[in-house]
Design a protein around this motif. Structure first.
Motif, short mmCIF file in Angstrom:
data_model
loop_
_atom_site.label_atom_id
_atom_site.label_comp_id
_atom_site.label_asym_id
_atom_site.label_seq_id
_atom_site.Cartn_x
_atom_site.Cartn_y
_atom_site.Cartn_z
N GLU A 6 2.78 11.58 -4.09
CA GLU A 6 3.69 10.38 -4.58
C GLU A 6 4.98 10.79 -4.18
N ARG A 19 9.96 2.03 -8.36
CA ARG A 19 8.55 1.74 -7.50
C ARG A 19 8.01 3.01 -7.22
N SER A 21 5.11 5.36 -5.08
CA SER A 21 4.27 5.21 -3.99
C SER A 21 3.39 6.59 -3.89
N ARG A 71 -2.43 -2.08 -3.76
CA ARG A 71 -2.57 -1.09 -2.57
C ARG A 71 -2.58 -1.76 -1.22
N MET A 77 -2.54 3.57 1.00
CA MET A 77 -1.40 3.77 0.07
C MET A 77 -1.63 3.02 -1.14
N TYR A 79 0.49 1.87 -4.77
CA TYR A 79 2.04 1.40 -5.34
C TYR A 79 1.95 1.09 -7.02
N CYS A 95 -0.81 10.19 -9.27
CA CYS A 95 -1.59 9.33 -8.56
C CYS A 95 -3.23 9.70 -8.35
#
Length: 121
Positions: A6, A19, A21, A71, A77, A79, A95
């Motif tokens: 992450e 944000r 990720s 995604r 990934m 988000y 995550c």
């Protein structure tokens, strides 16, 4: 070996945005459900949002209308766009991904190491 990493956590004022990720790497055949959970010390980890491989999303009531999960399967990934942040959103965000590592094999659940989100009042 699969890893979830992450990024994007930090300190933000009430009403601000962040944000998050999460990048999945390693031996991956297919990624199914992906999502974000959060945990405050002394409390159970709770679901924030999930997104299926068909882009079906699910949100905790507490974040509906403020957070958006997405995604990018080409990049492995996921988000989490967090807007209108509140002090009660302060937590470690993790995550999650359900991944099949080889064709025809079983799926496994993987977790990232967590990223701290702190919302000041």
């Amino acid at each position: 070996q699969v890893q979830l990493v992450e990024s994007g956590g930090g300190l933000v004022q009430t009403g601000g945005s962040l944000r998050l990720s999460c990048a999945a790497s390693g031996s991956i055949s297919t990624i199914y459900l992906m999502g974000w959970y959060r945990q405050v010390p002394g409390k159970q980890r709770e679901l924030v949002a999930t997104i299926s491989s068909a882009d079906t999303t699910n949100y905790a009531d507490s974040v509906k209308g403020r957070f958006t999960i997405s995604r990018d399967d080409a990049k492995n990934m996921v988000y989490l766009q967090m807007n209108s942040l509140k002090p009660e959103d302060t937590a470690i965000y993790y995550c999650y991904a359900n991944i099949r590592v080889r064709i025809g094999g079983p799926t496994f659940n993987y977790w990232g190491q967590g990223t701290q989100v702190t919302v000041s009042s």
